[in-house]
Design a protein around this motif. Sequence first.
Motif, PDB file in Angstrom:
ATOM      1  N   VAL A  30       0.840  -1.202   0.000  1.00 23.59           N
ATOM      2  CA  VAL A  30       0.000   0.000   0.000  1.00 23.59           C
ATOM      3  C   VAL A  30       0.873   1.250   0.000  1.00 23.59           C
ATOM      4  CG1 VAL A  30      -1.684   1.325   1.348  1.00 23.59           C
ATOM      5  CG2 VAL A  30      -1.939  -1.142   1.115  1.00 23.59           C
ATOM      6  N   VAL A  31       1.935   1.235   0.797  1.00 17.18           N
ATOM      7  CA  VAL A  31       2.835   2.386   0.887  1.00 17.18           C
ATOM      8  C   VAL A  31       3.471   2.682  -0.468  1.00 17.18           C
ATOM      9  CG1 VAL A  31       4.988   3.222   1.911  1.00 17.18           C
ATOM     10  CG2 VAL A  31       3.277   2.103   3.332  1.00 17.18           C
ATOM     11  N   GLU A  32       3.880   1.633  -1.174  1.00 22.05           N
ATOM     12  CA  GLU A  32       4.494   1.819  -2.489  1.00 22.05           C
ATOM     13  C   GLU A  32       3.520   2.470  -3.462  1.00 22.05           C
ATOM     14  OE1 GLU A  32       6.949  -0.769  -5.859  1.00 22.05           O
ATOM     15  OE2 GLU A  32       5.561  -1.784  -4.503  1.00 22.05           O
ATOM     16  N   TYR A  33       2.253   2.090  -3.383  1.00 21.62           N
ATOM     17  CA  TYR A  33       1.245   2.583  -4.324  1.00 21.62           C
ATOM     18  C   TYR A  33       0.931   4.059  -4.100  1.00 21.62           C
ATOM     19  CZ  TYR A  33      -3.277   3.124  -6.654  1.00 21.62           C
ATOM     20  OH  TYR A  33      -4.316   3.568  -7.449  1.00 21.62           O
ATOM     21  N   ILE A  34       0.868   4.485  -2.844  1.00 24.07           N
ATOM     22  CA  ILE A  34       0.381   5.839  -2.555  1.00 24.07           C
ATOM     23  C   ILE A  34       1.498   6.863  -2.351  1.00 24.07           C
ATOM     24  CG2 ILE A  34       0.228   5.601  -0.036  1.00 24.07           C
ATOM     25  CD1 ILE A  34      -2.428   7.141  -0.178  1.00 24.07           C
ATOM     26  N   SER A  35       2.714   6.423  -2.052  1.00 24.88           N
ATOM     27  CA  SER A  35       3.754   7.348  -1.586  1.00 24.88           C
ATOM     28  C   SER A  35       4.620   7.896  -2.709  1.00 24.88           C
ATOM     29  CB  SER A  35       4.653   6.660  -0.555  1.00 24.88           C
ATOM     30  OG  SER A  35       3.899   6.219   0.549  1.00 24.88           O
ATOM     31  N   ASP A  36       5.054   9.143  -2.534  1.00 30.40           N
ATOM     32  CA  ASP A  36       6.078   9.738  -3.396  1.00 30.40           C
ATOM     33  C   ASP A  36       7.470   9.425  -2.856  1.00 30.40           C
ATOM     34  OD1 ASP A  36       4.284  11.249  -5.215  1.00 30.40           O
ATOM     35  OD2 ASP A  36       3.746  12.304  -3.379  1.00 30.40           O
ATOM     36  N   ARG A  37       7.599   9.527  -1.539  1.00 27.13           N
ATOM     37  CA  ARG A  37       8.844   9.142  -0.862  1.00 27.13           C
ATOM     38  C   ARG A  37       8.492   8.215   0.295  1.00 27.13           C
ATOM     39  NH1 ARG A  37      12.004  13.229   1.737  1.00 27.13           N
ATOM     40  NH2 ARG A  37      10.038  14.323   2.124  1.00 27.13           N
TER      41      ARG A  37
ATOM     42  N   ALA B 234      14.005   7.776   0.877  1.00 31.29           N
ATOM     43  CA  ALA B 234      14.279   7.966  -0.541  1.00 31.29           C
ATOM     44  C   ALA B 234      12.969   8.074  -1.302  1.00 31.29           C
ATOM     45  CB  ALA B 234      15.115   6.803  -1.091  1.00 31.29           C
ATOM     46  N   GLU B 235      13.074   8.420  -2.591  1.00 27.46           N
ATOM     47  CA  GLU B 235      11.905   8.356  -3.463  1.00 27.46           C
ATOM     48  C   GLU B 235      11.388   6.916  -3.452  1.00 27.46           C
ATOM     49  OE1 GLU B 235      10.598  10.972  -5.035  1.00 27.46           O
ATOM     50  OE2 GLU B 235      12.165  12.364  -4.382  1.00 27.46           O
ATOM     51  N   ALA B 236      10.069   6.756  -3.543  1.00 25.45           N
ATOM     52  CA  ALA B 236       9.467   5.427  -3.395  1.00 25.45           C
ATOM     53  C   ALA B 236      10.037   4.422  -4.397  1.00 25.45           C
ATOM     54  CB  ALA B 236       7.951   5.523  -3.539  1.00 25.45           C
ATOM     55  N   ALA B 237      10.069   4.799  -5.673  1.00 23.57           N
ATOM     56  CA  ALA B 237      10.567   3.873  -6.691  1.00 23.57           C
ATOM     57  C   ALA B 237      12.027   3.508  -6.448  1.00 23.57           C
ATOM     58  CB  ALA B 237      10.399   4.490  -8.081  1.00 23.57           C
ATOM     59  N   GLU B 238      12.801   4.498  -6.018  1.00 24.43           N
ATOM     60  CA  GLU B 238      14.218   4.272  -5.747  1.00 24.43           C
ATOM     61  C   GLU B 238      14.407   3.317  -4.572  1.00 24.43           C
ATOM     62  OE1 GLU B 238      18.515   5.094  -5.585  1.00 24.43           O
ATOM     63  OE2 GLU B 238      17.007   5.334  -7.159  1.00 24.43           O
ATOM     64  N   LEU B 239      13.640   3.532  -3.497  1.00 22.95           N
ATOM     65  CA  LEU B 239      13.811   2.699  -2.309  1.00 22.95           C
ATOM     66  C   LEU B 239      13.382   1.264  -2.571  1.00 22.95           C
ATOM     67  CD1 LEU B 239      13.395   3.621   1.324  1.00 22.95           C
ATOM     68  CD2 LEU B 239      12.137   1.628   0.560  1.00 22.95           C
ATOM     69  N   TYR B 240      12.291   1.087  -3.298  1.00 15.87           N
ATOM     70  CA  TYR B 240      11.772  -0.270  -3.522  1.00 15.87           C
ATOM     71  C   TYR B 240      12.628  -1.065  -4.503  1.00 15.87           C
ATOM     72  CZ  TYR B 240       7.492   0.131  -0.778  1.00 15.87           C
ATOM     73  OH  TYR B 240       6.598   0.235   0.263  1.00 15.87           O
ATOM     74  N   HIS B 241      13.354  -0.396  -5.378  1.00 20.60           N
ATOM     75  CA  HIS B 241      14.113  -1.129  -6.400  1.00 20.60           C
ATOM     76  C   HIS B 241      15.615  -1.143  -6.144  1.00 20.60           C
ATOM     77  CE1 HIS B 241      10.275  -0.245  -8.572  1.00 20.60           C
ATOM     78  NE2 HIS B 241      10.449  -1.504  -8.915  1.00 20.60           N
TER      79      HIS B 241
END
Length: 334
Positions: free
Chosen positions: A225-232, A245-252
């Motif tokens: 859920v956090v990945e879907y809604i968050s910018d950071r 970090a930015e969401a996409a950066e942190l998750y990948h």
Amino acid sequence: MNSDQNHPREVLVEVTGLKKYFPIRRGFFSRIQGYVKAVDDVSFKLFRGETLGLVGESGCGKTTTGRLILQLLQPTAGSVKFEGRELVGLSTRELRPLRRGMQIIFQDPYSSLNPRMTVENMLAEALRVHRIVPKQEITTEIYRLLDIVGLPRLHAKRYPHEFSGGQRQRIGIARALSVRPKLIILDEPVSALDVSIQAQIINLLKDLQKSYGLTYLFIAHDLSVVEYISDRVAVMYLGKIAEIAEAAELYHTTQHPYSNALLSAVPVADPDNKSRRIILTGDVPSPANPPSGCTFHPRCPLANANGDFIEQCRVEQPGLVEKSENHFTACHQV
């Protein structure tokens, strides 16, 4: 190091060195024997119009951080600035005009609603106290709020026990919106709801943010859920921020070993994609007696070299350091 100094957007909330220690009292005279370090030197910035996800295990200090920002709890130390104005130390009277700009939506929608008041009365109370609209326009404004959150206007005459969990959360959202805030703290707003209802509420929150320019601090433990809604996204561990970090950066491109372990536990929909689960050793230490140095080092695979802990990890607390652009990590070994 300031974890957001390179970010060009307008700062709405600035948290610096925030601490909250709860005293432990024992004995006949209730003498203080120690402190629970619920939040221990947390710093970050929240930019206007963004969603910052705050994640971590239960007891890591996420909810306490949110309540400290709103001054529902008084910090032990540190600073909280809202639109450049310091909130820490303000009296109740001085805080009152600022309350309009900051609202909270709680995890359990039922316990946050007054069971003796109808929806209409709850919304009208907020509109009257903060003088949002003239008295003769209150009913019209209540109907507008119900329209916004997707509830029929006839529900205005009902009591909280007459609604489902998802409907109650919509009422909570309407109440928060009634004072036209700039910041909303979302304290696990969908964790008590069914999965299908969770999606509806999350999409509603995203639509409202786009329509009204809202800023969210989204506190949750559900990383999907956090990945879907968050910018950071900021990851907390034992009262401290481990990574932001930015969401996409942190998750990948996760850097901190604790963040890696958290993300490895996220279920993957693809049966052919078998991600390796990282199992941390030991239990979460007590915030009343946190480890020396890096608080994560007793469970960290990077800090344990050949059965012995690396000296730097054991004695020196790491600060947030920019390891890559706008990606800050508190780890000696990354």
